[in-house]
Design an enzyme around this catalytic site. Structure first.
Site, PDB file in Angstrom:
ATOM      1  N   ASP A  56      25.938  49.151  45.978  1.00  0.00           N
ATOM      2  CA  ASP A  56      27.162  48.294  46.307  1.00  0.00           C
ATOM      3  C   ASP A  56      27.622  48.056  45.052  1.00  0.00           C
ATOM      4  O   ASP A  56      27.908  48.129  44.186  1.00  0.00           O
ATOM      5  CB  ASP A  56      25.635  47.035  46.084  1.00  0.00           C
ATOM      6  CG  ASP A  56      26.478  45.592  47.024  1.00  0.00           C
ATOM      7  OD1 ASP A  56      26.985  45.161  46.426  1.00  0.00           O
ATOM      8  OD2 ASP A  56      25.714  45.139  48.007  1.00  0.00           O
ATOM      9  N   SER A  57      29.103  47.528  45.761  1.00  0.00           N
ATOM     10  CA  SER A  57      29.784  47.505  44.913  1.00  0.00           C
ATOM     11  C   SER A  57      30.065  46.908  43.543  1.00  0.00           C
ATOM     12  O   SER A  57      30.457  46.323  42.401  1.00  0.00           O
ATOM     13  CB  SER A  57      31.506  46.791  45.194  1.00  0.00           C
ATOM     14  OG  SER A  57      31.467  45.751  45.826  1.00  0.00           O
ATOM     15  N   THR A  88      33.691  45.298  48.570  1.00  0.00           N
ATOM     16  CA  THR A  88      34.803  44.488  48.403  1.00  0.00           C
ATOM     17  C   THR A  88      34.578  43.653  47.475  1.00  0.00           C
ATOM     18  O   THR A  88      35.276  42.775  46.838  1.00  0.00           O
ATOM     19  CB  THR A  88      34.621  43.214  49.508  1.00  0.00           C
ATOM     20  OG1 THR A  88      33.512  42.144  49.477  1.00  0.00           O
ATOM     21  CG2 THR A  88      35.186  43.466  51.120  1.00  0.00           C
ATOM     22  N   ASP A  89      33.150  43.379  47.068  1.00  0.00           N
ATOM     23  CA  ASP A  89      33.098  42.125  45.808  1.00  0.00           C
ATOM     24  C   ASP A  89      33.672  42.687  44.869  1.00  0.00           C
ATOM     25  O   ASP A  89      34.103  41.366  43.401  1.00  0.00           O
ATOM     26  CB  ASP A  89      31.508  42.168  45.700  1.00  0.00           C
ATOM     27  CG  ASP A  89      30.571  41.185  46.296  1.00  0.00           C
ATOM     28  OD1 ASP A  89      31.384  40.983  47.345  1.00  0.00           O
ATOM     29  OD2 ASP A  89      29.442  41.519  46.668  1.00  0.00           O
ATOM     30  N   GLN A 271      43.406  30.437  35.801  1.00  0.00           N
ATOM     31  CA  GLN A 271      43.013  30.228  36.406  1.00  0.00           C
ATOM     32  C   GLN A 271      43.348  29.331  37.369  1.00  0.00           C
ATOM     33  O   GLN A 271      42.700  30.088  38.833  1.00  0.00           O
ATOM     34  CB  GLN A 271      41.380  29.050  36.210  1.00  0.00           C
ATOM     35  CG  GLN A 271      41.101  29.496  35.035  1.00  0.00           C
ATOM     36  CD  GLN A 271      40.007  27.884  34.595  1.00  0.00           C
ATOM     37  OE1 GLN A 271      39.786  27.432  35.522  1.00  0.00           O
ATOM     38  NE2 GLN A 271      39.925  27.982  33.243  1.00  0.00           N
ATOM     39  N   CYS A 272      44.422  29.925  37.735  1.00  0.00           N
ATOM     40  CA  CYS A 272      45.500  29.466  38.803  1.00  0.00           C
ATOM     41  C   CYS A 272      45.553  30.524  39.750  1.00  0.00           C
ATOM     42  O   CYS A 272      46.178  32.064  38.737  1.00  0.00           O
ATOM     43  CB  CYS A 272      46.950  28.348  39.045  1.00  0.00           C
ATOM     44  SG  CYS A 272      46.414  26.976  37.311  1.00  0.00           S
TER      45      CYS A 272
END
Length: 335
Positions: A56-57, A88-89, A271-272
């Site tokens: 699992d990623s 996808t994680d 963070q943007c």
């Protein structure tokens, strides 16, 4: 003859149901053969290889990034393209890391997956897989890409933006490399130039000892001091806006100065999702510069983390790391 190596690492695309929820399923190769039998003549031929164990990623570690990179390196001369099936994680982290481990490519490496398992109704796995295989046969692509839901993105520019939409990935600071709709369109102006000789960088010790710290209102110097006490070699700091931090608190800035004096490489990203870090724009950011923090330009957090980990794992000197963090190596940032 076009021939692709499909590397199956795990992830939602190949998962099956269990009593505890979706889990990686090793029996994916047969399912792919049945699924692709009617269109295989229109795609590159392929070989299939599954990692053991499948992951699992969410369980991916830096050593797993380089295990994938080593498989591509070792098989580079035998195939015209590569498809990496991945969860996808942490897909954006792996795609970024592969871009630094596999520089100067003349062949496509396409990372993809799905939000819904291949065996389920309404799965997006089929379209993502077909498109990734098709793109893996392109002569124009020579870099690590991430393909999802009709969009081909530079691997180290991609971020996951949704866990509930099939349109799960975006490239906020760089245009898409291509789109797959009724027609396949590749933007030649957005692609990296093909390398003459690939530069494979697979470190012996994959863990560069990097931590990621997100600033938040109320973060204390004590919090930062505890991070520093763990003695990482690098810290990626997710700052506010263009690179601002709570520098009115002198003790906070002193902790950052202490970190850089100890030889810890500190890099600021935003963070943007959009735009870039400019530590000299506001006084709250200039204080970070004086403390020895490096600006991460417009890199994503995932790319900055993977790049800093990579440079430290490759044992570049601190001076070299500082210079290289502000230098585009494979299209990950805009100088």
């Amino acid at each position: 003859m076009k021939k692709t190596l499909i590397l199956y690492t795990g992830g939602t695309l190949g998962m099956r149901r269990s009593e505890s929820g979706y889990v990686p399923d090793a029996d994916l190769e047969g399912a792919l053969q049945r699924l692709l039998q009617d269109v295989i003549g229109q795609l590159p031929s392929y070989d299939f290889q599954a990692l053991d164990p499948l992951l699992d990623s969410a369980n991916m570690q830096p050593q797993d990034w380089y295990r994938i990179a080593a498989l591509i390196r070792d098989n580079y001369s035998h195939y015209t393209g590569f498809v990496v099936l991945h969860g996808t994680d942490t897909m954006a982290y792996t795609a970024s890391a592969l871009s630094f481990a596999l520089q100067g490519l003349a062949k496509p490496v396409v990372v993809t997956g799905s939000q819904i398992p291949l065996r389920e109704m309404r799965s997006d796995a089929y379209n993502n897989l077909i498109a990734a295989l098709l793109l893996s046969g392109s002569d124009s692509i020579g870099e690590v890409c991430l393909y999802f839901n009709g969009k081909l993105l530079r691997g180290n520019r991609a971020v996951k933006v949704s866990s509930g939409s099939l349109d799960a990935f975006s490239s906020p600071n760089y245009p898409s490399l291509g789109e797959v709709g009724i027609q396949v369109h590749i933007d030649p102006n957005a692609l990296l130039m093909h390398g003459d000789t690939p530069q494979f960088e697979i470190p012996d010790n994959a863990d560069g000892s990097v931590v990621l710290v997100k600033l938040f209102p109320g973060i204390t110097p004590l919090f930062l001091s505890k991070v520093i006490e763990a003695r990482p070699r690098g810290i990626v700091i997710e700052t506010y806006g263009t690179g601002n931090a709570p520098t009115d608190n002198q003790a906070f800035t002193e902790q950052l100065t202490r970190a850089t004096e100890l030889g810890i490489i500190c890099v600021a990203v935003s963070q943007c999702l959009e735009n870039h870090v400019d530590l000299g724009k506001y006084a709250a950011g200039s204080a970070l510069l004086r403390a020895g923090v490096i600006g991460g330009l417009d890199m994503t957090s995932e790319a900055c983390y993977a790049k800093l980990n990579h440079l430290l794992a490759m044992n570049y000197t601190n001076s070299e790391v500082k210079d290289l963090m502000e230098t585009p190596l494979c299209g990950e940032c805009t100088p």
